[in-house]
Design a protein around this motif. Structure first.
Motif, PDB file in Angstrom:
ATOM      1  N   LYS A  52       8.272 -31.855  36.390  1.00  9.35           N
ATOM      2  CA  LYS A  52       8.917 -31.988  35.073  1.00  9.35           C
ATOM      3  C   LYS A  52       8.975 -30.660  34.311  1.00  9.35           C
ATOM      4  O   LYS A  52       9.862 -30.444  33.498  1.00  9.35           O
ATOM      5  CB  LYS A  52       8.130 -33.017  34.256  1.00  9.35           C
ATOM      6  N   HIS A  99      14.106 -33.331  37.691  1.00  6.62           N
ATOM      7  CA  HIS A  99      12.691 -33.380  38.110  1.00  6.62           C
ATOM      8  C   HIS A  99      12.392 -34.523  39.080  1.00  6.62           C
ATOM      9  O   HIS A  99      11.350 -34.534  39.720  1.00  6.62           O
ATOM     10  CB  HIS A  99      11.742 -33.362  36.899  1.00  6.62           C
ATOM     11  N   HIS A 157      13.303 -42.036  40.199  1.00  5.95           N
ATOM     12  CA  HIS A 157      12.783 -42.450  38.881  1.00  5.95           C
ATOM     13  C   HIS A 157      13.561 -41.818  37.731  1.00  5.95           C
ATOM     14  O   HIS A 157      13.487 -42.279  36.596  1.00  5.95           O
ATOM     15  CB  HIS A 157      11.270 -42.189  38.755  1.00  5.95           C
ATOM     16  N   THR A 158      14.351 -40.774  38.007  1.00  5.08           N
ATOM     17  CA  THR A 158      15.123 -40.164  36.919  1.00  5.08           C
ATOM     18  C   THR A 158      16.575 -40.646  36.875  1.00  5.08           C
ATOM     19  O   THR A 158      17.269 -40.382  35.900  1.00  5.08           O
ATOM     20  CB  THR A 158      15.122 -38.616  37.027  1.00  5.08           C
ATOM     21  N   ASP A 209       6.802 -45.797  34.515  1.00  2.80           N
ATOM     22  CA  ASP A 209       7.027 -44.660  33.624  1.00  2.80           C
ATOM     23  C   ASP A 209       7.360 -45.150  32.204  1.00  2.80           C
ATOM     24  O   ASP A 209       6.953 -44.551  31.207  1.00  2.80           O
ATOM     25  CB  ASP A 209       8.210 -43.862  34.212  1.00  2.80           C
ATOM     26  N   HIS A 255       4.948 -38.573  39.937  1.00  4.30           N
ATOM     27  CA  HIS A 255       6.367 -38.735  39.564  1.00  4.30           C
ATOM     28  C   HIS A 255       6.885 -37.601  38.671  1.00  4.30           C
ATOM     29  O   HIS A 255       8.043 -37.230  38.764  1.00  4.30           O
ATOM     30  CB  HIS A 255       6.620 -40.103  38.915  1.00  4.30           C
ATOM     31  N   ASP A 256       6.035 -37.061  37.811  1.00  4.75           N
ATOM     32  CA  ASP A 256       6.480 -35.986  36.911  1.00  4.75           C
ATOM     33  C   ASP A 256       5.953 -34.616  37.334  1.00  4.75           C
ATOM     34  O   ASP A 256       5.929 -33.686  36.526  1.00  4.75           O
ATOM     35  CB  ASP A 256       6.021 -36.276  35.470  1.00  4.75           C
TER      36      ASP A 256
END
Ligand SMILES: [Fe+2]
Length: 202
Positions: free
Chosen positions: A67, A96, A122-123, A140, A63-64
């Protein structure tokens, strides 16, 4: 812990070790360890809510991934499209996920739509968030190193109600953004409204 093995159909042939090594190249140690905890938390949530454990784990792990991509690279990528130029006023906090999946596709070779969508969302959230999207968004926020009151509250709610836990996270994030006078991505506000109505109609 039992060793995690992802089906090669999901990873286009890459082993988890290979994916972990690519992730380590893109992230500092603190962020990398966070990703491992999100992977584990996402797998637990998926088990609890009868969602696909491997998709959740893989999305949590990655997920990151994007980033720490340099801001200049993101700006360049957004400008060359096919992205909404309105994205440019936000920062890596938003990019990201939404834009980061382009790096995951290109560098890690992941093409599974549901995995990429969960990472993209997710962001920002999304009014049409699926349970898998909610799991990544939430994992997260509630992975074991998170200790703020709102994080503990969401962790507790996540034991019985995925959407309620997601709402706690959204409420906390939006409150923080307003308090800090930071821009709010409109879709995040739309997500809050949509989930609140969904939870009240239940
Ligand atoms: Fe993230």
């Amino acid at each position: 812990m039992d060793e995690i093995v992802y089906p090669s159909t999901l990873t286009n042939g890459k082993t988890r070790d290979e994916i972990v090594r690519l992730l380590q190249k893109r992230l500092d140690e603190v962020r990398f360890q966070h990703c491992l905890r999100v992977e584990k938390t996402a797998r637990e949530l998926a088990r609890r809510y009868h969602e696909d454990v491997d998709r959740a784990g893989l999305a949590g792990l990655l997920h990151d991934y994007a980033k720490q991509i340099p801001v200049a690279d993101y700006r360049q990528l957004i400008k060359t499209g096919p992205y909404d130029p309105a994205l440019l006023v936000y920062g890596r906090g938003v990019w990201h996920g939404v834009v980061g999946i382009a790096y995951i596709e290109r560098e890690v070779g992941i093409t599974d739509k549901r995995v990429l969508q969960a990472i993209a969302r997710h962001t920002t959230g999304d009014p049409e968030m699926t349970p898998l999207d909610e799991i990544i968004f939430l994992a997260d926020f509630i992975e074991p190193a998170r200790t703020l009151d709102s994080e503990k509250q969401a962790r507790k709610a996540a034991k019985t109600d995925l959407t309620e836990a997601t709402l706690i996270e959204l409420s906390s994030t939006l409150t923080y953004l307003v308090g800090a006078r930071k821009l709010i991505f409109p879709k995040t506000l739309d997500t809050y409204n949509a989930l609140l109505q969904r939870s009240e109609s239940n």
